[in-house]
Write a protein that holds these residues in place. Structure first.
Motif, PDB file in Angstrom:
ATOM      1  N   GLU A 229      49.127  65.577  82.348  1.00 41.56           N
ATOM      2  CA  GLU A 229      49.637  66.201  81.129  1.00 41.56           C
ATOM      3  C   GLU A 229      48.475  66.547  80.188  1.00 41.56           C
ATOM      4  O   GLU A 229      48.520  67.540  79.467  1.00 41.56           O
ATOM      5  CB  GLU A 229      50.620  65.263  80.434  1.00 41.56           C
ATOM      6  CG  GLU A 229      51.928  65.084  81.200  1.00 41.56           C
ATOM      7  CD  GLU A 229      52.920  64.229  80.433  1.00 41.56           C
ATOM      8  OE1 GLU A 229      52.630  63.908  79.259  1.00 41.56           O
ATOM      9  OE2 GLU A 229      53.965  63.888  80.994  1.00 41.56           O
TER      10      GLU A 229
ATOM     11  N   GLN B  75      47.020  69.800  81.346  1.00 39.29           N
ATOM     12  CA  GLN B  75      47.900  70.903  80.998  1.00 39.29           C
ATOM     13  C   GLN B  75      47.823  71.209  79.506  1.00 39.29           C
ATOM     14  O   GLN B  75      47.833  72.362  79.091  1.00 39.29           O
ATOM     15  CB  GLN B  75      49.339  70.577  81.389  1.00 39.29           C
ATOM     16  CG  GLN B  75      49.577  70.582  82.893  1.00 39.29           C
ATOM     17  CD  GLN B  75      51.054  70.623  83.223  1.00 39.29           C
ATOM     18  OE1 GLN B  75      51.811  71.378  82.632  1.00 39.29           O
ATOM     19  NE2 GLN B  75      51.470  69.796  84.156  1.00 39.29           N
TER      20      GLN B  75
ATOM     21  N   GLN C 218      60.657  76.736  82.831  1.00 34.96           N
ATOM     22  CA  GLN C 218      59.822  75.576  82.510  1.00 34.96           C
ATOM     23  C   GLN C 218      59.009  75.139  83.726  1.00 34.96           C
ATOM     24  O   GLN C 218      57.822  74.806  83.611  1.00 34.96           O
ATOM     25  CB  GLN C 218      60.696  74.423  82.019  1.00 34.96           C
ATOM     26  CG  GLN C 218      61.318  74.672  80.646  1.00 34.96           C
ATOM     27  CD  GLN C 218      62.292  73.580  80.252  1.00 34.96           C
ATOM     28  OE1 GLN C 218      62.456  72.588  80.963  1.00 34.96           O
ATOM     29  NE2 GLN C 218      62.966  73.773  79.127  1.00 34.96           N
TER      30      GLN C 218
ATOM     31  N   THR D 230      54.894  75.351  84.051  1.00 35.13           N
ATOM     32  CA  THR D 230      54.113  74.160  84.408  1.00 35.13           C
ATOM     33  C   THR D 230      53.199  74.466  85.598  1.00 35.13           C
ATOM     34  O   THR D 230      52.006  74.128  85.588  1.00 35.13           O
ATOM     35  CB  THR D 230      55.037  72.989  84.747  1.00 35.13           C
ATOM     36  OG1 THR D 230      55.803  72.640  83.593  1.00 35.13           O
ATOM     37  CG2 THR D 230      54.236  71.765  85.200  1.00 35.13           C
TER      38      THR D 230
END
Length: 333
Positions: A19, A22, A147, A151
Motif C-alpha cells: 500500500e 501504491q 477499483q 489498483t
C-alpha cells in the motif's frame, strides 16, 4: 493475435506491491511531469544511408530519455510516449536491417523489447480504467471493477518506474548511444549491398514495404485477428519510416503525394488500433475475473452488444481504408 497483455500483466504485477508503494505512485501522479512527443527529423538531401540512420536513431532515443521524468512521476502519458519512442527505435532497426544487422544490434533489440514489456501493462490498464470511467451508469459492479483496475494500474506503474531504476536500464542507455555513434555495424556498412545515398535507400525500402501492405490491406476484412495484428505492425513500421525520411522528399508533387499517402496509412492505423484496443481491453476484463470473484463475487461480463456493433463497424471502416491505401499513388521514385 493481439499482444499477450494478460501474461504481461501477470508477470509484471506478480510481485506484491505494498500500500505504501501504491500511495507513493499516487502522490507522484498528482505532481506528474509532462510527457515529451517526438521531434521532427531533418535530413540533408545529400546525406548517406549510415549517417541518416545515426541521425534518425539519435532523435528517436532522445524521445525515450526525455520521458524518464514523466514515467518516474507516474504520468501515464509519459509511459505512452516512452513506449512510442521504443517502438520507433525498433522500427528504425527493422527499416535499416540490411545496414545495421550484427550481433550487438540483435542484443539491443532484445533489451528494447524488455523495456517495452515493462511499460506495456501500465498503458493498457490506464486505457481500461478510462473506458470504465466513461461507461454509462454507476452500477456497483462497474465501480468495484474500476477499483480493481486502478489498483492493478498503480502496480503496473510501480513496475515501470522500478525498471528505470535498474542497472539493466542504465546499461541499455549507455549501450544504445555507443552503438549509434560508433557501433560495429559501421565497419561493415560499406561491404553491404545498401544504396549509399539515403534517398535511394528510402525509395527502395518504402516501395517494398508498401507493396507488401497493399496486398494484405486490399483483403483486410477477410483477415483473422492475427492477420490484422500483423498488418497493423507492418503499417505502423511503414508510417514511422515515412516520418524518418519525410525531409528527403522536397519536391511539391512528392510532398503532396506523401501527405496523401501518410493520411491513408494513418486512417488505416486508427481503425486497426481501435480494434486492437477493444480486443486488449476485453482480454484485460477477462483476466480481472478471478481477482474480482475472489474479493467481490462478481460474474464474468461478456462483450456487450455495443462492443460487438462497434467491432463490426470498425472492421468495415478498416476494410475501406485498406482498399483506399492499396490504390493510393506512390510518392517515391
Amino acid at each position: 493475435m493481439v499482444r499477450s497483455t494478460n501474461s504481461a500483466v501477470r508477470q509484471d504485477a506478480a510481485p506484491a506491491v505494498s500500500e505504501r508503494q501504491q500511495s507513493r505512485v499516487a502522490k507522484r501522479a498528482a505532481a506528474a511531469k509532462p510527457a515529451v512527443k517526438s521531434e521532427p527529423i531533418e535530413l540533408p538531401q545529400d546525406i548517406d544511408s549510415s549517417t541518416a540512420f545515426q541521425l534518425i536513431a539519435a532523435s528517436i532515443f532522445r524521445q525515450v530519455g526525455a520521458n524518464e521524468g514523466a514515467v518516474r512521476s507516474a504520468n501515464p502519458q509519459g509511459v505512452h510516449q516512452m513506449r512510442i519512442g521504443l517502438r520507433r527505435m525498433r522500427a528504425a532497426i527493422s527499416v535499416f536491417a540490411q545496414l545495421v544487422d550484427d550481433p550487438e544490434t540483435t542484443r539491443l533489440k532484445q533489451e528494447l523489447r524488455w523495456l517495452t514489456g515493462r511499460l506495456g501493462p501500465a498503458r493498457d490498464l490506464h486505457l481500461l480504467a478510462l473506458r470504465l470511467r466513461r461507461a454509462r451508469g454507476a452500477a456497483p459492479e462497474r465501480q468495484k471493477r474500476l477499483q480493481v483496475v486502478e489498483t492493478m494500474r498503480n502496480e503496473a506503474l510501480a513496475t515501470a518506474i522500478a525498471a528505470l531504476a535498474t542497472d539493466r536500464y542504465r546499461k541499455l542507455q549507455t549501450d544504445v548511444w555507443a552503438w549509434i555513434e560508433a557501433g560495429d555495424w559501421l565497419g561493415g556498412a560499406a561491404r553491404r549491398q545498401v544504396p549509399r545515398r539515403a534517398r535511394d535507400f528510402a525509395d527502395a525500402v518504402l516501395a517494398k514495404r508498401a507493396r507488401k501492405i497493399a496486398r494484405r490491406a486490399r483483403e483486410l476484412e477477410a483477415l483473422d485477428v492475427e492477420g490484422r495484428h500483423q498488418l497493423r505492425i507492418a503499417a505502423k513500421k511503414l508510417y514511422y519510416a515515412m516520418g524518418f525520411f519525410e525531409s528527403l522528399y522536397d519536391g511539391r508533387k512528392s510532398r503532396e503525394r506523401m501527405a496523401d499517402y501518410q493520411r491513408k496509412v494513418k486512417e488505416l492505423l486508427d481503425h486497426l488500433g481501435a480494434l486492437n484496443d477493444l480486443a486488449v481491453q476485453q482480454q484485460l476484463t477477462g483476466s480481472l475475473t478471478p481477482v474480482v470473484r475472489q474479493s467481490d463475487g462478481l460474474a464474468v461480463i461478456a462483450p456487450s452488444r455495443h462492443e460487438r456493433t462497434k467491432t463490426e463497424r470498425l472492421l468495415k471502416s478498416a476494410g475501406r481504408a485498406g482498399r483506399e491505401l492499396a490504390d493510393a499513388k506512390s510518392f517515391w521514385d
